[in-house]
Design a protein around this motif. Structure first.
Motif, PDB file in Angstrom:
ATOM      1  N   SER A 329     -10.255   3.474 -27.281  1.00  0.00           N
ATOM      2  CA  SER A 329      -9.512   4.629 -27.059  1.00  0.00           C
ATOM      3  C   SER A 329      -8.486   4.174 -25.823  1.00  0.00           C
ATOM      4  CB  SER A 329     -10.043   5.932 -26.900  1.00  0.00           C
ATOM      5  OG  SER A 329     -10.783   6.352 -28.125  1.00  0.00           O
ATOM      6  N   ILE A 330      -7.256   4.582 -25.842  1.00  0.00           N
ATOM      7  CA  ILE A 330      -6.374   4.386 -24.631  1.00  0.00           C
ATOM      8  C   ILE A 330      -5.665   5.763 -24.214  1.00  0.00           C
ATOM      9  CG2 ILE A 330      -5.857   2.106 -25.134  1.00  0.00           C
ATOM     10  CD1 ILE A 330      -2.880   3.068 -26.167  1.00  0.00           C
ATOM     11  N   SER A 331      -5.513   6.148 -23.123  1.00  0.00           N
ATOM     12  CA  SER A 331      -4.880   7.252 -22.741  1.00  0.00           C
ATOM     13  C   SER A 331      -3.382   7.449 -23.300  1.00  0.00           C
ATOM     14  CB  SER A 331      -4.736   7.550 -21.132  1.00  0.00           C
ATOM     15  OG  SER A 331      -3.898   6.420 -20.439  1.00  0.00           O
ATOM     16  N   TYR A 332      -3.100   8.916 -23.002  1.00  0.00           N
ATOM     17  CA  TYR A 332      -1.801   9.269 -23.844  1.00  0.00           C
ATOM     18  C   TYR A 332      -0.546   8.644 -22.983  1.00  0.00           C
ATOM     19  CZ  TYR A 332      -3.872  12.266 -27.483  1.00  0.00           C
ATOM     20  OH  TYR A 332      -4.371  12.621 -28.303  1.00  0.00           O
ATOM     21  N   LYS A 333      -1.019   8.627 -21.634  1.00  0.00           N
ATOM     22  CA  LYS A 333       0.035   7.756 -20.600  1.00  0.00           C
ATOM     23  C   LYS A 333       0.371   6.475 -21.129  1.00  0.00           C
ATOM     24  CE  LYS A 333      -1.529  11.053 -17.116  1.00  0.00           C
ATOM     25  NZ  LYS A 333      -1.942  11.298 -15.620  1.00  0.00           N
ATOM     26  N   SER A 334      -0.314   5.762 -21.718  1.00  0.00           N
ATOM     27  CA  SER A 334      -0.183   4.255 -21.968  1.00  0.00           C
ATOM     28  C   SER A 334       0.823   3.994 -23.262  1.00  0.00           C
ATOM     29  CB  SER A 334      -1.596   3.601 -22.295  1.00  0.00           C
ATOM     30  OG  SER A 334      -2.317   3.780 -21.190  1.00  0.00           O
ATOM     31  N   ASN A 335       1.468   2.895 -23.107  1.00  0.00           N
ATOM     32  CA  ASN A 335       2.464   2.517 -24.069  1.00  0.00           C
ATOM     33  C   ASN A 335       1.748   2.122 -25.288  1.00  0.00           C
ATOM     34  OD1 ASN A 335       4.230   1.072 -25.611  1.00  0.00           O
ATOM     35  ND2 ASN A 335       5.446   0.553 -24.011  1.00  0.00           N
ATOM     36  N   LEU A 336       1.610   2.851 -26.352  1.00  0.00           N
ATOM     37  CA  LEU A 336       0.962   2.556 -27.507  1.00  0.00           C
ATOM     38  C   LEU A 336       1.233   1.376 -28.176  1.00  0.00           C
ATOM     39  CD1 LEU A 336      -1.292   3.325 -29.763  1.00  0.00           C
ATOM     40  CD2 LEU A 336       0.543   5.021 -30.916  1.00  0.00           C
ATOM     41  N   GLU A 337       2.602   0.984 -28.652  1.00  0.00           N
ATOM     42  CA  GLU A 337       2.838  -0.133 -29.240  1.00  0.00           C
ATOM     43  C   GLU A 337       2.770  -1.379 -28.533  1.00  0.00           C
ATOM     44  OE1 GLU A 337       6.850   0.307 -30.039  1.00  0.00           O
ATOM     45  OE2 GLU A 337       6.713   1.800 -31.910  1.00  0.00           O
ATOM     46  N   ARG A 338       2.940  -1.287 -27.236  1.00  0.00           N
ATOM     47  CA  ARG A 338       2.535  -2.210 -26.339  1.00  0.00           C
ATOM     48  C   ARG A 338       1.041  -2.621 -26.276  1.00  0.00           C
ATOM     49  NH1 ARG A 338       3.652  -6.961 -24.170  1.00  0.00           N
ATOM     50  NH2 ARG A 338       3.212  -7.516 -22.151  1.00  0.00           N
ATOM     51  N   ALA A 339       0.086  -1.782 -26.348  1.00  0.00           N
ATOM     52  CA  ALA A 339      -1.362  -1.854 -26.350  1.00  0.00           C
ATOM     53  C   ALA A 339      -1.777  -2.482 -27.853  1.00  0.00           C
ATOM     54  CB  ALA A 339      -1.939  -0.521 -26.370  1.00  0.00           C
ATOM     55  N   MET A 340      -1.025  -2.276 -28.754  1.00  0.00           N
ATOM     56  CA  MET A 340      -1.526  -2.580 -30.090  1.00  0.00           C
ATOM     57  C   MET A 340      -1.153  -4.062 -30.156  1.00  0.00           C
ATOM     58  SD  MET A 340      -0.234   0.657 -32.395  1.00  0.00           S
ATOM     59  CE  MET A 340      -0.869  -0.263 -34.077  1.00  0.00           C
ATOM     60  N   ASN A 404      -1.481  -5.356 -17.650  1.00  0.00           N
ATOM     61  CA  ASN A 404      -0.222  -4.699 -18.340  1.00  0.00           C
ATOM     62  C   ASN A 404      -0.019  -3.094 -17.943  1.00  0.00           C
ATOM     63  OD1 ASN A 404       1.251  -6.894 -19.836  1.00  0.00           O
ATOM     64  ND2 ASN A 404      -1.032  -7.306 -19.881  1.00  0.00           N
ATOM     65  N   GLY A 405      -1.129  -2.626 -17.386  1.00  0.00           N
ATOM     66  CA  GLY A 405      -1.130  -1.039 -17.147  1.00  0.00           C
ATOM     67  C   GLY A 405      -1.259  -0.231 -18.234  1.00  0.00           C
ATOM     68  N   ILE A 406      -2.148  -0.729 -19.042  1.00  0.00           N
ATOM     69  CA  ILE A 406      -2.777   0.133 -20.179  1.00  0.00           C
ATOM     70  C   ILE A 406      -4.064   0.652 -19.657  1.00  0.00           C
ATOM     71  CG2 ILE A 406      -3.607   0.142 -22.795  1.00  0.00           C
ATOM     72  CD1 ILE A 406      -0.502  -0.619 -22.344  1.00  0.00           C
ATOM     73  N   VAL A 407      -4.151   2.043 -19.658  1.00  0.00           N
ATOM     74  CA  VAL A 407      -5.461   2.756 -19.283  1.00  0.00           C
ATOM     75  C   VAL A 407      -6.325   3.116 -20.562  1.00  0.00           C
ATOM     76  CG1 VAL A 407      -6.061   4.776 -17.737  1.00  0.00           C
ATOM     77  CG2 VAL A 407      -3.926   3.403 -17.329  1.00  0.00           C
ATOM     78  N   LEU A 408      -7.592   2.960 -20.510  1.00  0.00           N
ATOM     79  CA  LEU A 408      -8.436   3.400 -21.357  1.00  0.00           C
ATOM     80  C   LEU A 408      -8.594   4.829 -21.119  1.00  0.00           C
ATOM     81  CD1 LEU A 408     -11.035   0.389 -21.477  1.00  0.00           C
ATOM     82  CD2 LEU A 408      -9.152   0.800 -23.082  1.00  0.00           C
ATOM     83  N   ALA A 409      -9.096   5.330 -22.348  1.00  0.00           N
ATOM     84  CA  ALA A 409      -9.169   7.116 -22.410  1.00  0.00           C
ATOM     85  C   ALA A 409     -10.408   7.099 -21.801  1.00  0.00           C
ATOM     86  CB  ALA A 409      -8.807   7.492 -23.664  1.00  0.00           C
ATOM     87  N   LYS A 410     -10.766   8.314 -21.263  1.00  0.00           N
ATOM     88  CA  LYS A 410     -12.036   8.613 -20.578  1.00  0.00           C
ATOM     89  C   LYS A 410     -12.705   9.375 -21.854  1.00  0.00           C
ATOM     90  CE  LYS A 410     -10.294   9.656 -15.989  1.00  0.00           C
ATOM     91  NZ  LYS A 410     -10.444  10.702 -14.869  1.00  0.00           N
ATOM     92  N   SER A 411     -14.188   8.901 -21.870  1.00  0.00           N
ATOM     93  CA  SER A 411     -14.868   9.705 -22.854  1.00  0.00           C
ATOM     94  C   SER A 411     -15.105  11.216 -22.486  1.00  0.00           C
ATOM     95  CB  SER A 411     -16.432   9.231 -22.809  1.00  0.00           C
ATOM     96  OG  SER A 411     -16.900   9.220 -21.379  1.00  0.00           O
ATOM     97  N   ASP A 412     -15.679  11.884 -23.577  1.00  0.00           N
ATOM     98  CA  ASP A 412     -16.266  13.311 -23.480  1.00  0.00           C
ATOM     99  C   ASP A 412     -16.879  13.628 -22.099  1.00  0.00           C
ATOM    100  OD1 ASP A 412     -14.533  13.786 -25.612  1.00  0.00           O
ATOM    101  OD2 ASP A 412     -16.261  14.019 -26.939  1.00  0.00           O
TER     102      ASP A 412
END
Length: 422
Positions: A329-340, A404-412
């Motif tokens: 999972s990535i955070s909402y602040k990250s570029n989704l298409e770039r991460a994919m 590339n500045g992609i941040v992973l989402a934090k777990s619950d």
């Protein structure tokens, strides 16, 4: 004591104080020396020039070559020396050499049939001891008297009177015939399993049916040899059929299902399958169950009936390739298409990953903590496992995300902890 054995020992004891014993010992020593020389030269020549497929049979011949060749030379010396003196010591030596040849041949045959383990060692010791005991009883002259004692022990089985000697002969006959059947079955099985133009499933079915057929024939021959009427087997077969229909139907179902699986080619050894919650590689297909090797090194024994009555996912039925999947999972602040795109590029860099079908990155959903992504790749050798590949993918993706500045989402749990600390 047996008169012949008594005369043999009397002559041998009398010859010990004369030159006759020296001549006999000389013949034995010469026979052993010639046999060792011939045996060594012949074995070296044959093993150096014989084809690979003959070496198994040659290995068995080597075990009995020395005692048999020595026996031949001793017999030649016995025939020549018998014109001038007694040859009792040579007669005794011939008997011992013959027993040695029988033991070596029996042990070789057992090692060919039985897998290495405690059972193999027990069988070898039992057969060797039994042969030496029988030989000792024969040389002591007690064997005929032992036979008479066993024959005098009589009892009834139903309405038929039998004696203990007959029972022992029957057991020995059955064991020998089954032993020969297993040896022939193993020999043919090795030949069939090397036939690469025949499918693996068909080879397994042929070998199992052949073994069952040979064992049945061996049992019938043994029962007939000991004088038992085999027509009673029809009654036994009927009773067995009723028992299978009533109490053993699940066991019978597993055996029938096993042959169906082997014949319809829906699964083969080496296929990657998923049964219920178990994912792994088919390690072995047997008559009653299948052995599934999982990626964590454990093995699951699955009854064949379960493979027929439940859905089985065969990941390598058409093409022998397997799927490896990772989720993150990535955070909402990250570029989704770039991460994919980065995940796809990192997958393409892995040596085991196939280019066709291409690695696939999809969005699985949106959660409170971030965007769930899934990467799926395909490999040609799924039996090698996917844990190492998953670890390599996770590591390379983590590094490129950081670059590339992609941040992973934090777990619950991490999100709740951050809220509490805030």
């Amino acid at each position: 004591m047996n008169p012949e054995i008594h005369l043999l020992w009397k002559e041998m004891l009398a010859d010990l104080s004369t030159t006759a014993a020296l001549w006999e010992l000389t013949i034995i020593a010469v026979a052993c020396s010639i046999a060792l020389a011939v045996n060594g030269a012949l074995r070296a020549y044959v093993m150096r020039n014989a084809p690979e497929k003959w070496k198994l049979g040659i290995g068995g011949a080597n075990r009995v070559l020395f005692p048999l060749s020595t026996l031949i030379f001793v017999q030649i010396g016995k025939i020549i020396l018998s014109h001038w003196q007694h040859t009792s010591l040579l007669q005794l030596t011939s008997t011992l050499l013959f027993a040695m040849a029988v033991i070596r041949l029996a042990v070789y045959a057992i090692r060919y049939i039985v897998a290495p383990g405690g059972l193999l060692k027990t069988l070898e010791n039992t057969i060797s001891t039994s042969i030496w005991v029988v030989l000792a009883l024969h040389l002591s002259g007690l064997l005929p008297e032992m036979f008479q004692v066993l024959e005098d022990i009589k009892f009834k089985i139903g309405k038929h009177p039998v004696d203990l000697l007959l029972v022992m002969q029957a057991v020995l006959t059955i064991l020998v015939t089954i032993f020969i059947a297993l040896w022939i079955s193993r020999f043919i099985e090795n030949k069939v399993m090397r036939a690469e133009h025949v499918s693996v499933n068909l080879r397994v079915v042929m070998t199992k049916l052949l073994r069952m057929l040979l064992l049945t024939i061996a049992l019938l021959i043994a029962l007939s040899a000991v004088g038992l009427d085999i027509t009673f087997l029809s009654v036994f077969g009927g009773a067995l059929g009723v028992g299978l229909g009533l109490g053993l139907q699940r066991i019978a179902s597993n055996y029938v299902s096993g042959f169906i699986i082997l014949l319809d080619k829906s699964m083969e050894i080496g296929d990657v399958i998923t049964v219920d919650k178990h994912y792994g590689v088919i390690n072995d297909l047997r008559s009653r169950y299948m052995i599934l090797a999982k990626q964590d090194g454990t093995h699951v024994i699955i009854p064949n009936e379960a493979l027929i009555t439940t859905a089985v996912i065969n990941h390598s039925l058409i093409e022998h390739k397997g799927r490896v999947q990772i989720n993150l999972s990535i955070s909402y602040k990250s570029n989704l298409e770039r991460a994919m795109a980065l995940m796809h590029d990192e997958a393409m860099q892995q040596e085991r990953v196939l280019m066709k079908p291409s690695p696939d990155v999809i969005v699985k959903g949106f959660t409170e903590n971030g965007i769930d992504l899934s990467l799926t790749v395909w490999v040609m050798n799924p039996e090698s496992g996917g844990s190492a590949l998953q670890s390599s993918l996770y590591l390379s993706i983590w590094r490129t995300f950081e670059a590339n500045g992609i941040v992973l989402a934090k777990s619950d749990a991490a999100a709740k902890l951050a809220e509490m600390l805030a």
